[in-house]
Design an enzyme around this catalytic site. Structure first.
Site, short mmCIF file in Angstrom:
data_model
loop_
_atom_site.label_atom_id
_atom_site.label_comp_id
_atom_site.label_asym_id
_atom_site.label_seq_id
_atom_site.Cartn_x
_atom_site.Cartn_y
_atom_site.Cartn_z
N ASP A 57 0.86 -1.18 0.00
CA ASP A 57 0.00 0.00 0.00
C ASP A 57 0.90 1.23 0.00
O ASP A 57 1.58 1.51 0.99
CB ASP A 57 -0.90 0.00 1.23
CG ASP A 57 -2.02 -1.03 1.11
OD1 ASP A 57 -2.52 -1.23 -0.01
OD2 ASP A 57 -2.40 -1.63 2.14
N ASP A 61 -6.40 -5.66 -4.63
CA ASP A 61 -7.03 -5.11 -3.43
C ASP A 61 -7.92 -3.91 -3.72
O ASP A 61 -8.25 -3.16 -2.81
CB ASP A 61 -5.92 -4.71 -2.43
CG ASP A 61 -6.47 -4.41 -1.05
OD1 ASP A 61 -7.49 -5.00 -0.66
OD2 ASP A 61 -5.88 -3.56 -0.35
N HIS A 120 -5.72 2.91 -4.38
CA HIS A 120 -7.00 2.49 -3.82
C HIS A 120 -7.17 2.69 -2.33
O HIS A 120 -8.27 2.52 -1.80
CB HIS A 120 -7.26 1.02 -4.17
CG HIS A 120 -6.20 0.09 -3.68
ND1 HIS A 120 -5.12 -0.27 -4.45
CD2 HIS A 120 -6.05 -0.56 -2.49
CE1 HIS A 120 -4.35 -1.09 -3.76
NE2 HIS A 120 -4.88 -1.27 -2.57
#
Length: 442
Positions: free
Chosen positions: A101, A211, A408
């Site tokens: 991430d 994801d 995201h």
């Protein structure tokens, strides 16, 4: 470390792991936590595999207790020799993975350090385990590593040339697909494919979005126009009510464009080569009658880290072990090339891939979303002004920054405050700069 003890430990760990899976299958409601107090189920009627596993474990532990590590290792070697997998489909194809991430519970600069750490770990694991394969998306991370650790990036490029490190993904970051406007989403593909061409000499044939919180119906069209034929995710297994019906399928977009898709079922993108994961992968692969293998992204993700020595040791031991699918490291592109050959027999799913989860993120941080949209509009305004005057392309860096915000865990609204405090200021400056340049040029 004591390498003999290390080998015995992992031999025992894998056989014990498989034994527990078999026990739970036979006694789903029994208390099987070893060391706790209570009655034990009778083992008078159990499958032959479970009975053999218990015998091998008994022999190995007795040998360890009586004669030490060398005897235990010999006993365990016999177990792995005498428990070959049947080779029945479906097979598990492991790909080393570390879903990072770029922002989430940390700001962008920390995400860059995570990329450096993860890339270094993957490079070290490849030296220690020659069979290991590793795949990673997001050109934004590769640029960050090149800037922060040029020597490491040189090592990564060597691994790419060796065919053991796969840059795959098609987009600049693993973009949210529901908030960005169509032009900005197309820029993620454009910038991303430029990045993959730099890394491999060709665009990525696969969109890798494990994801993301839902997948717009226009994506297959954008993919095909960007040279992408394949799609991978795990996220649809998070549905709150309705189970997504397929694991391997053809995804048809709004305009009819088609791509071949695969969803890793139930195990997600942080797999550890554990027996229960592999068995679950077999049991939940809904198209195994057509496509007799499934992809298993292996390694710590989100916060990064990737593949560990323990995972590689497990992979060696479960490669051909009775009770588990045939398991091997493999390349992602080769997996999808085999899947594509079976396209005619795969089911077709049309339109948006809707995720019944994470809905609340899309209504949070309205001020951040408004600033994001203002940059999208301002950059298109600047491009329109440039076109009116017959000029060339504008500087791509502002587009790169707003595409980064498509990540995201950024624009949907699931990151920490610091990400948005930094982002709003940056986006306000980008929007004002683009509008000012448009006025000046006109």
């Amino acid at each position: 470390r004591d390498d003999l003890a290390w080998q015995v430990y992992h031999d025992l760990l894998v056989l014990d792991d498989l034994m527990r899976v078999e026990l739970r299958a036979v006694f789903p409601n029994a208390e099987l936590e070893f060391g706790s107090i209570g009655t034990r189920p009778s083992l008078d009627r159990i499958p032959p595999l479970l009975r053999r596993l218990l015998r091998y474990l008994d022999d190995a532990v007795n040998a360890l207790d009586a004669e030490g590590h060398p005897a235990a290792r010999r006993s365990l070697a016999r177990a792995f020799e005498e428990l070959p997998g049947a080779g029945a489909p479906p097979a598990a194809v492991l790909t080393g993975h570390a879903h990072i991430d770029l922002v989430w519970l940390w700001p962008e600069r920390v995400g860059e350090f995570k990329a450096v750490h993860t890339f270094a770990t993957a490079n070290r694991m490849m030296a220690a385990y020659p069979e290991m394969q590793f795949g990673y998306s997001q050109p934004a991370s590769y640029r960050a590593v090149a800037r922060r650790s040029p020597d490491l990036m040189s090592a990564v490029r060597r691994r790419i040339r060796q065919g053991r490190w796969e840059p795959v993904g098609a987009t600049e970051v693993e973009s949210d697909t529901l908030i960005a406007c169509g032009e900005a989403l197309a820029r993620s593909f454009l910038l991303g494919q430029e990045g993959f061409c730099d890394l491999t000499g060709k665009p990525s044939s696969l969109l890798w979005l494990p994801d993301v919180f839902g997948y717009a119906g226009c994506l297959p069209q954008l993919m095909r126009e960007s040279g992408v034929r394949f799609f991978f995710t795990t996220k649809l297994t998070w549905n709150a009510v309705n189970r997504f019906p397929y694991s391997s399928f053809v995804w048809a977009g709004i305009d009819g464009s088609e791509v071949v898709a695969h969803i890793a079922q139930d195990n997600g993108y942080n797999q550890n080569v554990k027996a229960d994961e592999l068995r679950r992968g077999v049991d939940t692969h809904r198209q195994c009658d057509v496509h007799p293998e499934f992809l298993a992204p292996t390694g710590f993700g989100d916060g990064g880290g990737g593949v560990t020595e323990e995972m590689c040791e497990r992979a060696r031991r479960v490669a051909s072990l009775s009770g588990l699918p045939a398991t091997r490291w493999g390349r992602i592109d080769e997996f999808f090339a085999r899947l594509e050959k079976r396209k005619a027999k795969l089911p077709v799913y049309r339109g948006e891939l809707y995720l019944e989860y994470h809905h609340g993120t899309y209504t949070t941080h309205g001020d951040v979303k408004a600033a994001f949209r203002s940059v999208e509009r301002a950059l298109q305004l600047h491009e329109a002004a440039r076109c009116v005057r017959g000029g060339g392309p504008i500087d791509p860096e502002p587009w790169r920054r707003i595409v980064f915000a498509q990540f995201h865990d950024y624009i949907p609204g699931s990151s920490i405050h610091e990400v948005y405090a930094e982002g709003k200021a940056e986006h306000a400056a980008l929007a004002e700069s683009a509008r000012s340049q448009a006025r000046s040029e006109l």
